[in-house]
Design a protein around this motif. Structure first.
Motif, PDB file in Angstrom:
ATOM      1  N   SER A 125      -1.787 -19.404 -18.527  1.00  0.00           N
ATOM      2  CA  SER A 125      -2.434 -18.728 -18.052  1.00  0.00           C
ATOM      3  C   SER A 125      -2.503 -17.064 -19.370  1.00  0.00           C
ATOM      4  CB  SER A 125      -2.062 -18.703 -16.901  1.00  0.00           C
ATOM      5  OG  SER A 125      -2.484 -19.584 -16.053  1.00  0.00           O
ATOM      6  N   ILE A 126      -3.396 -16.834 -19.218  1.00  0.00           N
ATOM      7  CA  ILE A 126      -3.479 -15.194 -20.584  1.00  0.00           C
ATOM      8  C   ILE A 126      -2.558 -14.512 -19.782  1.00  0.00           C
ATOM      9  CG2 ILE A 126      -5.394 -14.211 -21.081  1.00  0.00           C
ATOM     10  CD1 ILE A 126      -7.447 -16.211 -20.920  1.00  0.00           C
ATOM     11  N   MET A 127      -1.981 -14.035 -21.126  1.00  0.00           N
ATOM     12  CA  MET A 127      -1.436 -12.356 -20.503  1.00  0.00           C
ATOM     13  C   MET A 127      -2.473 -11.101 -19.886  1.00  0.00           C
ATOM     14  SD  MET A 127       2.094 -13.094 -20.372  1.00  0.00           S
ATOM     15  CE  MET A 127       2.422 -11.613 -19.985  1.00  0.00           C
ATOM     16  N   GLY A 128      -1.960 -11.095 -19.100  1.00  0.00           N
ATOM     17  CA  GLY A 128      -3.106  -9.736 -18.464  1.00  0.00           C
ATOM     18  C   GLY A 128      -3.961  -9.543 -17.854  1.00  0.00           C
ATOM     19  N   VAL A 129      -4.611 -11.204 -17.327  1.00  0.00           N
ATOM     20  CA  VAL A 129      -5.468 -11.474 -16.589  1.00  0.00           C
ATOM     21  C   VAL A 129      -4.939 -11.272 -15.009  1.00  0.00           C
ATOM     22  CG1 VAL A 129      -7.039 -13.407 -16.062  1.00  0.00           C
ATOM     23  CG2 VAL A 129      -6.924 -12.403 -18.730  1.00  0.00           C
ATOM     24  N   THR A 130      -5.820 -11.066 -14.762  1.00  0.00           N
ATOM     25  CA  THR A 130      -4.966 -10.285 -13.277  1.00  0.00           C
ATOM     26  C   THR A 130      -4.772 -12.267 -11.765  1.00  0.00           C
ATOM     27  OG1 THR A 130      -5.544  -8.829 -12.746  1.00  0.00           O
ATOM     28  CG2 THR A 130      -4.851  -9.625 -11.324  1.00  0.00           C
ATOM     29  N   MET A 131      -6.414 -12.958 -12.553  1.00  0.00           N
ATOM     30  CA  MET A 131      -6.840 -13.844 -11.434  1.00  0.00           C
ATOM     31  C   MET A 131      -7.124 -15.143 -13.090  1.00  0.00           C
ATOM     32  SD  MET A 131      -6.601 -14.115  -8.443  1.00  0.00           S
ATOM     33  CE  MET A 131      -7.999 -14.538  -8.081  1.00  0.00           C
ATOM     34  N   GLY A 132      -6.667 -16.000 -12.487  1.00  0.00           N
ATOM     35  CA  GLY A 132      -7.090 -17.228 -13.179  1.00  0.00           C
ATOM     36  C   GLY A 132      -8.008 -17.699 -12.630  1.00  0.00           C
ATOM     37  N   GLY A 133      -8.358 -19.189 -14.183  1.00  0.00           N
ATOM     38  CA  GLY A 133     -10.021 -19.395 -13.627  1.00  0.00           C
ATOM     39  C   GLY A 133     -10.055 -19.747 -12.284  1.00  0.00           C
ATOM     40  N   VAL A 134      -9.029 -20.964 -11.909  1.00  0.00           N
ATOM     41  CA  VAL A 134      -9.267 -21.500 -10.706  1.00  0.00           C
ATOM     42  C   VAL A 134      -9.388 -20.788  -9.612  1.00  0.00           C
ATOM     43  CG1 VAL A 134      -8.345 -23.236  -9.367  1.00  0.00           C
ATOM     44  CG2 VAL A 134      -8.629 -24.048 -11.834  1.00  0.00           C
ATOM     45  N   ALA A 135      -7.718 -19.619  -9.159  1.00  0.00           N
ATOM     46  CA  ALA A 135      -8.131 -18.800  -8.518  1.00  0.00           C
ATOM     47  C   ALA A 135      -9.317 -18.460  -7.705  1.00  0.00           C
ATOM     48  CB  ALA A 135      -6.581 -17.843  -8.588  1.00  0.00           C
ATOM     49  N   ALA A 136     -10.103 -17.837  -9.291  1.00  0.00           N
ATOM     50  CA  ALA A 136     -10.894 -16.979  -9.127  1.00  0.00           C
ATOM     51  C   ALA A 136     -12.325 -17.962  -8.508  1.00  0.00           C
ATOM     52  CB  ALA A 136     -11.581 -16.311 -10.559  1.00  0.00           C
ATOM     53  N   LYS A 137     -12.293 -18.881  -9.019  1.00  0.00           N
ATOM     54  CA  LYS A 137     -13.531 -19.653  -7.745  1.00  0.00           C
ATOM     55  C   LYS A 137     -13.443 -19.365  -6.777  1.00  0.00           C
ATOM     56  CE  LYS A 137     -14.469 -22.133 -13.281  1.00  0.00           C
ATOM     57  NZ  LYS A 137     -14.608 -23.440 -13.362  1.00  0.00           N
ATOM     58  N   ALA A 147      -1.212 -16.080  -2.683  1.00  0.00           N
ATOM     59  CA  ALA A 147       0.602 -15.708  -2.695  1.00  0.00           C
ATOM     60  C   ALA A 147       1.363 -15.430  -3.250  1.00  0.00           C
ATOM     61  CB  ALA A 147       1.967 -16.992  -2.943  1.00  0.00           C
ATOM     62  N   GLY A 148       1.780 -13.666  -2.500  1.00  0.00           N
ATOM     63  CA  GLY A 148       2.461 -12.976  -3.778  1.00  0.00           C
ATOM     64  C   GLY A 148       3.854 -12.928  -4.589  1.00  0.00           C
ATOM     65  N   THR A 149       4.903 -12.319  -4.531  1.00  0.00           N
ATOM     66  CA  THR A 149       5.871 -11.170  -5.148  1.00  0.00           C
ATOM     67  C   THR A 149       6.641 -10.544  -4.765  1.00  0.00           C
ATOM     68  OG1 THR A 149       5.015  -9.853  -6.845  1.00  0.00           O
ATOM     69  CG2 THR A 149       5.370 -12.367  -7.580  1.00  0.00           C
ATOM     70  N   ARG A 150       6.029 -10.247  -3.804  1.00  0.00           N
ATOM     71  CA  ARG A 150       7.038  -9.376  -2.710  1.00  0.00           C
ATOM     72  C   ARG A 150       7.739 -10.341  -2.007  1.00  0.00           C
ATOM     73  NH1 ARG A 150       5.851  -3.274  -1.596  1.00  0.00           N
ATOM     74  NH2 ARG A 150       4.083  -2.691  -3.502  1.00  0.00           N
ATOM     75  N   GLN A 151       8.648  -9.749  -1.266  1.00  0.00           N
ATOM     76  CA  GLN A 151       9.097 -10.355  -0.419  1.00  0.00           C
ATOM     77  C   GLN A 151       9.511 -10.215   1.053  1.00  0.00           C
ATOM     78  OE1 GLN A 151      13.855  -7.888  -0.852  1.00  0.00           O
ATOM     79  NE2 GLN A 151      14.209  -9.724   1.318  1.00  0.00           N
ATOM     80  N   THR A 182       2.195  -7.539   2.935  1.00  0.00           N
ATOM     81  CA  THR A 182       1.314  -8.131   2.723  1.00  0.00           C
ATOM     82  C   THR A 182      -0.426  -7.860   3.291  1.00  0.00           C
ATOM     83  OG1 THR A 182       2.411 -10.104   3.753  1.00  0.00           O
ATOM     84  CG2 THR A 182      -0.508 -10.894   3.910  1.00  0.00           C
ATOM     85  N   ILE A 183      -1.329  -7.962   2.576  1.00  0.00           N
ATOM     86  CA  ILE A 183      -2.324  -6.971   3.255  1.00  0.00           C
ATOM     87  C   ILE A 183      -3.471  -8.175   3.734  1.00  0.00           C
ATOM     88  CG2 ILE A 183      -4.387  -5.590   2.412  1.00  0.00           C
ATOM     89  CD1 ILE A 183      -2.507  -4.357   0.251  1.00  0.00           C
ATOM     90  N   ALA A 215      -6.448  -5.695  -7.837  1.00  0.00           N
ATOM     91  CA  ALA A 215      -5.768  -4.402  -8.013  1.00  0.00           C
ATOM     92  C   ALA A 215      -3.887  -4.636  -7.653  1.00  0.00           C
ATOM     93  CB  ALA A 215      -6.080  -3.204  -8.044  1.00  0.00           C
ATOM     94  N   SER A 216      -4.374  -5.758  -6.934  1.00  0.00           N
ATOM     95  CA  SER A 216      -2.973  -5.971  -6.173  1.00  0.00           C
ATOM     96  C   SER A 216      -2.454  -6.749  -6.727  1.00  0.00           C
ATOM     97  CB  SER A 216      -3.141  -6.048  -4.156  1.00  0.00           C
ATOM     98  OG  SER A 216      -3.765  -7.117  -4.237  1.00  0.00           O
ATOM     99  N   ARG A 217      -1.517  -6.449  -7.330  1.00  0.00           N
ATOM    100  CA  ARG A 217      -0.606  -8.302  -8.244  1.00  0.00           C
ATOM    101  C   ARG A 217       0.196  -8.537  -7.433  1.00  0.00           C
ATOM    102  NH1 ARG A 217      -1.045  -8.306 -14.503  1.00  0.00           N
ATOM    103  NH2 ARG A 217      -3.185  -7.046 -14.627  1.00  0.00           N
ATOM    104  N   LYS A 218       1.033  -7.664  -6.657  1.00  0.00           N
ATOM    105  CA  LYS A 218       2.267  -8.207  -6.175  1.00  0.00           C
ATOM    106  C   LYS A 218       2.164  -7.922  -4.316  1.00  0.00           C
ATOM    107  CE  LYS A 218       5.082  -6.254  -9.139  1.00  0.00           C
ATOM    108  NZ  LYS A 218       6.617  -4.979  -9.635  1.00  0.00           N
ATOM    109  N   PHE A 219       0.964  -8.104  -4.031  1.00  0.00           N
ATOM    110  CA  PHE A 219       0.632  -8.394  -2.893  1.00  0.00           C
ATOM    111  C   PHE A 219       0.331  -9.485  -2.563  1.00  0.00           C
ATOM    112  CE2 PHE A 219       0.271  -3.517  -2.606  1.00  0.00           C
ATOM    113  CZ  PHE A 219       1.254  -3.149  -1.410  1.00  0.00           C
ATOM    114  N   THR A 220       0.925 -10.193  -1.178  1.00  0.00           N
ATOM    115  CA  THR A 220       0.556 -11.587  -0.829  1.00  0.00           C
ATOM    116  C   THR A 220      -0.411 -11.057  -0.276  1.00  0.00           C
ATOM    117  OG1 THR A 220       2.744 -12.738  -0.263  1.00  0.00           O
ATOM    118  CG2 THR A 220       0.086 -13.394   0.972  1.00  0.00           C
ATOM    119  N   ILE A 221      -1.849 -11.509   0.076  1.00  0.00           N
ATOM    120  CA  ILE A 221      -3.747 -11.001   0.310  1.00  0.00           C
ATOM    121  C   ILE A 221      -4.118 -12.483   1.293  1.00  0.00           C
ATOM    122  CG2 ILE A 221      -6.132 -11.083  -0.192  1.00  0.00           C
ATOM    123  CD1 ILE A 221      -3.756  -8.266  -0.935  1.00  0.00           C
TER     124      ILE A 221
END
Length: 310
Positions: A133-145, A158-162, A274-275, A300-306
């Motif tokens: 996946s391209i560095m710096g891009v928040t969403m991959g193509g499959v996820a965005a679709k 799924a995010g990375t926050r505990q 989680t948001i 904008a919320s890279r670490k939160f689970t949404i």
């Protein structure tokens, strides 16, 4: 929503998808649910098999077939290990299904077809997949679709926050917001979670401002009353769903320049993991699959689970 409460989890064998399994192992309410671990393998283009017409080509084709089998073996082993890790974390073995499918019309399309062909309750994905996946891009193509098109099923990114089972829920009094509360009560009822109900308005209204003096002020007062009522009703519905009253906090934020920004700032300050929000808010425009605020929050919320609820 299906009464079977089956959860579809998309995995690609990458390090990032291992974090999806970590999320599932940490998130207690899902441990009683039926889960399908799903992968779509990417085949070699059919054109490669045209090489079969000469001796050199036959060698190449045999190598291609060996590569395909090797990839399938690797993915099968990955899913097997993921399943075992979930069982160790407390999932019921009989409730975990492993499903490997061959790509036909694209990965996102294959996932959408799987959802359409089966009664799934929730879809779990990651923002990005493989290490390519391209560095710096928040969403991959499959996820965005999937964020755009999987609009009939609750979607968890799924995010990375505990995971500490602390949810920040956006409340605006809309029909979508009410479905968010219903889904949250269904998932989190009778658990030791914490809930922060958050309503946001751009204007600021003080209790001393008299009504009937200024139409703009009157509109702000009415908006404040509506949001206060929505917060109270949301809290009532959550307590009825089995979440203790003292585990739920309500917060009305006024004078926000950006509602998405204010929601993120609130969730960060409270240290939520989680948001939760609806796909659309008050301005339920049918031509759009996703509202502006959810879109901003997701990107904008890279670490939160949404949690994104239709």
């Amino acid at each position: 929503m299906s009464d079977e409460k089956r959860i579809l989890v998309t995995l690609d064998g990458s390090k990032r998808s291992k974090r999806t399994i970590d999320y599932l192992c940490s998130f207690t309410p899902f441990k009683t649910r039926q889960v399908t671990l799903f992968n779509i393998t990417t085949p070699v283009p059919e054109a490669y098999y045209d090489l079969n017409q000469n001796s050199f080509g036959k060698i190449a084709v045999s190598q291609v077939k060996a590569w395909e089998m090797g990839q399938k073996t690797i993915m099968t082993e990955f899913l097997k290990e993921a399943r075992q890790k979930m069982i160790t974390a407390g999932y019921v073995p009989a409730n975990i299904e492993v499903k490997l499918s061959k790509q036909e019309k694209g990965v996102a399309r294959g996932i959408l077809n799987e959802i359409g062909s089966n009664a799934y309750h929730t879809l779990v994905i990651r923002r990005k997949g493989s290490a390519n996946s391209i560095m710096g891009v928040t969403m991959g193509g499959v996820a965005a679709k999937l964020v755009e098109k999987a609009d009939k099923i609750p979607l968890i990114i799924a995010g990375t926050r505990q995971i500490q089972h602390y949810l920040c829920i956006a409340v605006d009094g809309s029909a979508g917001s009410k479905r968010v509360i219903q889904y949250t009560a269904e998932i989190m009822g009778k658990t030791d979670c914490r809930i922060l109900l958050c309503a946001i308005m751009r204007t600021t209204v003080t209790d001393s401002v008299p009504e009937g003096k200024d139409p703009f002020v009157d509109m702000s007062i009415q908006a404040k009353c509506k949001l206060e009522n929505a917060l109270a009703k949301a809290k009532e519905n959550l307590t009825q769903g089995g979440i203790p009253d003292d585990r739920i906090e309500t917060r009305l934020i006024q004078g926000a320049e950006s509602r998405a920004g204010a929601l993120l700032d609130t969730a960060r300050a409270a240290k939520c993991d989680t948001i939760v929000l609806g796909r659309k808010g008050i301005s339920d425009v049918e031509a759009f699959d996703l509202g502006r605020i959810p879109r901003k929050i997701i990107y904008a919320s890279r670490k939160f689970t949404i949690w994104l609820i239709p």
